[in-house]
Design a protein around this motif. Structure first.
Motif, PDB file in Angstrom:
ATOM      1  N   GLN A 281     -15.105  -3.120   2.738  1.00 21.07           N
ATOM      2  CA  GLN A 281     -15.416  -2.460   1.474  1.00 21.07           C
ATOM      3  C   GLN A 281     -14.199  -1.773   0.845  1.00 21.07           C
ATOM      4  OE1 GLN A 281     -19.207  -0.257   1.442  1.00 21.07           O
ATOM      5  NE2 GLN A 281     -19.549  -1.106   3.484  1.00 21.07           N
ATOM      6  N   LEU A 282     -13.082  -1.753   1.542  1.00 19.83           N
ATOM      7  CA  LEU A 282     -11.866  -1.128   1.022  1.00 19.83           C
ATOM      8  C   LEU A 282     -11.204  -2.027  -0.016  1.00 19.83           C
ATOM      9  CD1 LEU A 282     -10.303   0.108   4.399  1.00 19.83           C
ATOM     10  CD2 LEU A 282     -11.598   1.469   2.744  1.00 19.83           C
ATOM     11  N   SER A 283     -10.303  -1.437  -0.798  1.00 20.36           N
ATOM     12  CA  SER A 283      -9.513  -2.233  -1.746  1.00 20.36           C
ATOM     13  C   SER A 283      -8.554  -3.110  -0.962  1.00 20.36           C
ATOM     14  CB  SER A 283      -8.732  -1.316  -2.686  1.00 20.36           C
ATOM     15  OG  SER A 283      -7.632  -0.730  -1.998  1.00 20.36           O
TER      16      SER A 283
ATOM     17  N   ILE B 234      -4.559  -0.293   6.431  1.00 17.09           N
ATOM     18  CA  ILE B 234      -5.289   0.026   7.662  1.00 17.09           C
ATOM     19  C   ILE B 234      -5.074  -1.061   8.711  1.00 17.09           C
ATOM     20  CG2 ILE B 234      -7.561  -0.948   7.097  1.00 17.09           C
ATOM     21  CD1 ILE B 234      -6.934   2.455   8.780  1.00 17.09           C
ATOM     22  N   MET B 235      -4.961  -2.320   8.291  1.00 12.64           N
ATOM     23  CA  MET B 235      -4.688  -3.395   9.246  1.00 12.64           C
ATOM     24  C   MET B 235      -3.341  -3.153   9.933  1.00 12.64           C
ATOM     25  SD  MET B 235      -4.080  -7.476   8.684  1.00 12.64           S
ATOM     26  CE  MET B 235      -2.507  -7.184   7.880  1.00 12.64           C
ATOM     27  N   LEU B 236      -2.326  -2.831   9.146  1.00 14.22           N
ATOM     28  CA  LEU B 236      -1.000  -2.581   9.718  1.00 14.22           C
ATOM     29  C   LEU B 236      -1.023  -1.360  10.636  1.00 14.22           C
ATOM     30  CD1 LEU B 236       1.095  -3.328   6.516  1.00 14.22           C
ATOM     31  CD2 LEU B 236       1.025  -4.715   8.605  1.00 14.22           C
ATOM     32  N   HIS B 237      -1.759  -0.329  10.233  1.00  9.21           N
ATOM     33  CA  HIS B 237      -1.878   0.878  11.053  1.00  9.21           C
ATOM     34  C   HIS B 237      -2.583   0.566  12.378  1.00  9.21           C
ATOM     35  CE1 HIS B 237      -2.385   5.067  12.113  1.00  9.21           C
ATOM     36  NE2 HIS B 237      -3.695   4.900  12.193  1.00  9.21           N
ATOM     37  N   LEU B 238      -3.667  -0.200  12.311  1.00 11.11           N
ATOM     38  CA  LEU B 238      -4.403  -0.559  13.526  1.00 11.11           C
ATOM     39  C   LEU B 238      -3.591  -1.471  14.437  1.00 11.11           C
ATOM     40  CD1 LEU B 238      -7.978  -1.071  12.044  1.00 11.11           C
ATOM     41  CD2 LEU B 238      -7.180   0.834  13.480  1.00 11.11           C
TER      42      LEU B 238
ATOM     43  N   TYR C 270       4.844   4.227  10.309  1.00  7.74           N
ATOM     44  CA  TYR C 270       4.770   4.528   8.873  1.00  7.74           C
ATOM     45  C   TYR C 270       5.939   3.872   8.136  1.00  7.74           C
ATOM     46  CZ  TYR C 270       1.042   8.073   9.237  1.00  7.74           C
ATOM     47  OH  TYR C 270      -0.149   8.724   9.410  1.00  7.74           O
ATOM     48  N   ASP C 271       7.112   3.890   8.772  1.00 14.55           N
ATOM     49  CA  ASP C 271       8.289   3.270   8.149  1.00 14.55           C
ATOM     50  C   ASP C 271       8.083   1.767   7.969  1.00 14.55           C
ATOM     51  OD1 ASP C 271       9.768   5.645   7.880  1.00 14.55           O
ATOM     52  OD2 ASP C 271      10.550   5.474   9.928  1.00 14.55           O
ATOM     53  N   GLU C 272       7.537   1.109   8.994  1.00 15.78           N
ATOM     54  CA  GLU C 272       7.285  -0.334   8.902  1.00 15.78           C
ATOM     55  C   GLU C 272       6.240  -0.643   7.829  1.00 15.78           C
ATOM     56  OE1 GLU C 272       8.125  -1.915  13.432  1.00 15.78           O
ATOM     57  OE2 GLU C 272       6.285  -0.768  13.060  1.00 15.78           O
ATOM     58  N   ILE C 273       5.169   0.150   7.799  1.00 13.75           N
ATOM     59  CA  ILE C 273       4.126  -0.055   6.785  1.00 13.75           C
ATOM     60  C   ILE C 273       4.719   0.143   5.395  1.00 13.75           C
ATOM     61  CG2 ILE C 273       1.936   0.809   5.856  1.00 13.75           C
ATOM     62  CD1 ILE C 273       1.196   1.588   8.791  1.00 13.75           C
ATOM     63  N   ALA C 274       5.525   1.173   5.234  1.00 13.32           N
ATOM     64  CA  ALA C 274       6.151   1.451   3.938  1.00 13.32           C
ATOM     65  C   ALA C 274       7.013   0.280   3.492  1.00 13.32           C
ATOM     66  CB  ALA C 274       6.999   2.729   4.031  1.00 13.32           C
ATOM     67  N   GLU C 275       7.782  -0.272   4.416  1.00 14.01           N
ATOM     68  CA  GLU C 275       8.662  -1.395   4.075  1.00 14.01           C
ATOM     69  C   GLU C 275       7.854  -2.640   3.712  1.00 14.01           C
ATOM     70  OE1 GLU C 275      12.391  -3.923   5.951  1.00 14.01           O
ATOM     71  OE2 GLU C 275      11.699  -2.120   6.979  1.00 14.01           O
ATOM     72  N   ILE C 276       6.789  -2.904   4.458  1.00 18.05           N
ATOM     73  CA  ILE C 276       5.970  -4.096   4.202  1.00 18.05           C
ATOM     74  C   ILE C 276       5.231  -3.974   2.875  1.00 18.05           C
ATOM     75  CG2 ILE C 276       3.921  -5.368   4.984  1.00 18.05           C
ATOM     76  CD1 ILE C 276       4.885  -4.639   7.903  1.00 18.05           C
ATOM     77  N   ILE C 277       4.617  -2.827   2.637  1.00 16.76           N
ATOM     78  CA  ILE C 277       3.787  -2.635   1.444  1.00 16.76           C
ATOM     79  C   ILE C 277       4.642  -2.337   0.208  1.00 16.76           C
ATOM     80  CG2 ILE C 277       1.925  -1.226   0.426  1.00 16.76           C
ATOM     81  CD1 ILE C 277       0.972  -3.050   2.663  1.00 16.76           C
TER      82      ILE C 277
ATOM     83  N   GLY D  44       1.438   7.946   4.559  1.00 16.71           N
ATOM     84  CA  GLY D  44       0.660   9.009   5.195  1.00 16.71           C
ATOM     85  C   GLY D  44      -0.496   9.476   4.328  1.00 16.71           C
ATOM     86  N   VAL D  45      -0.220   9.670   3.036  1.00 15.94           N
ATOM     87  CA  VAL D  45      -1.261  10.101   2.102  1.00 15.94           C
ATOM     88  C   VAL D  45      -2.365   9.051   2.017  1.00 15.94           C
ATOM     89  CG1 VAL D  45      -1.727  10.578  -0.342  1.00 15.94           C
ATOM     90  CG2 VAL D  45       0.278  11.579   0.758  1.00 15.94           C
ATOM     91  N   LYS D  46      -1.954   7.789   1.851  1.00 13.75           N
ATOM     92  CA  LYS D  46      -2.934   6.705   1.729  1.00 13.75           C
ATOM     93  C   LYS D  46      -3.760   6.562   3.011  1.00 13.75           C
ATOM     94  CE  LYS D  46      -1.853   3.548  -1.883  1.00 13.75           C
ATOM     95  NZ  LYS D  46      -3.160   3.761  -2.413  1.00 13.75           N
ATOM     96  N   LEU D  47      -3.108   6.648   4.172  1.00 12.85           N
ATOM     97  CA  LEU D  47      -3.847   6.526   5.436  1.00 12.85           C
ATOM     98  C   LEU D  47      -4.875   7.643   5.591  1.00 12.85           C
ATOM     99  CD1 LEU D  47      -1.283   5.256   8.083  1.00 12.85           C
ATOM    100  CD2 LEU D  47      -3.484   4.241   7.505  1.00 12.85           C
ATOM    101  N   ASN D  48      -4.507   8.862   5.210  1.00  7.97           N
ATOM    102  CA  ASN D  48      -5.473   9.962   5.282  1.00  7.97           C
ATOM    103  C   ASN D  48      -6.670   9.689   4.376  1.00  7.97           C
ATOM    104  OD1 ASN D  48      -4.183  11.539   7.208  1.00  7.97           O
ATOM    105  ND2 ASN D  48      -2.931  12.574   5.679  1.00  7.97           N
ATOM    106  N   ARG D  49      -6.414   9.201   3.178  1.00  6.90           N
ATOM    107  CA  ARG D  49      -7.506   8.881   2.250  1.00  6.90           C
ATOM    108  C   ARG D  49      -8.361   7.735   2.766  1.00  6.90           C
ATOM    109  NH1 ARG D  49      -3.955   9.369  -3.296  1.00  6.90           N
ATOM    110  NH2 ARG D  49      -3.826  11.635  -3.275  1.00  6.90           N
TER     111      ARG D  49
END
Length: 177
Positions: free
Chosen positions: A117-119, A126-130, A135-142, A150-155
């Motif tokens: 149900q997420l965008s 969330i897939m990358l986090h799981l 955070y650095d890797e997710i930032a680079e990929i996205i 961090g803000v997006k993951l908390n939301r």
């Protein structure tokens, strides 16, 4: 052996070695097995087309995630203008090796339904986090800042918790955070 043949062999070897990344993206962005196959082929095609642009500035898997996610998200936008929620069937929710743990299967089923149900961007994050990406890797990929991750993951976690609340009472051992 010419240069192109060596390039092709290197590409094929790297894609085979890391094809799990492509399969994960396909599972998140494709609703049916046919969608998975089509998206897998499209991602491999886009990886090949973009292969010359990979300069080794980042890990190959980081670049691969970026191309795969961009392909999946842009393909998703082309095929549907308004998002349609399609819940996964019980069979699609089955995870091999968990047959004996029915309670855990139920919790995972609810989690995947909530993730569905997420965008599109939230699903990617969330897939990358799981997958235990930093955070650095997710930032680079996205393509966003580390702080924005961090803000997006908390939301996203708050959103998932809200989506899972109706099921939390039924499964008190589930931890959405």
């Amino acid at each position: 052996m010419d240069l192109n043949s060596n390039k092709e062999q290197t590409f094929v070897k790297q894609v085979q070695e890391h094809q799990g990344i492509i399969h994960k993206v396909c599972r998140i962005y494709g609703n049916r097995e046919e969608d998975h196959r089509d998206l897998f082929q499209e991602i491999v095609l886009q990886l090949w087309r973009a292969y010359d642009s990979y300069k080794g500035d980042s890990k190959f898997t980081t670049w691969m995630y970026r191309v795969a996610l961009n392909t999946a998200i842009s393909g998703f936008r082309k095929h549907t203008r308004s998002p349609q929620l399609q819940l996964l069937s019980d069979k699609e929710m089955e995870i091999p090796g968990w047959e004996g743990d029915v309670e855990r299967q139920e919790r995972m089923k609810f989690l995947y339904q909530a993730i569905n149900q997420l965008s599109e961007i939230e699903k990617a994050i969330i897939m990358l986090h799981l997958e235990d990406n930093s955070y650095d890797e997710i930032a680079e990929i996205i393509g966003i800042t580390r702080n924005h991750v961090g803000v997006k993951l908390n939301r996203i976690k708050l959103k998932l918790k809200q989506l899972l609340e109706p099921h939390l009472a039924d499964t008190p051992t589930f931890d959405a955070g």
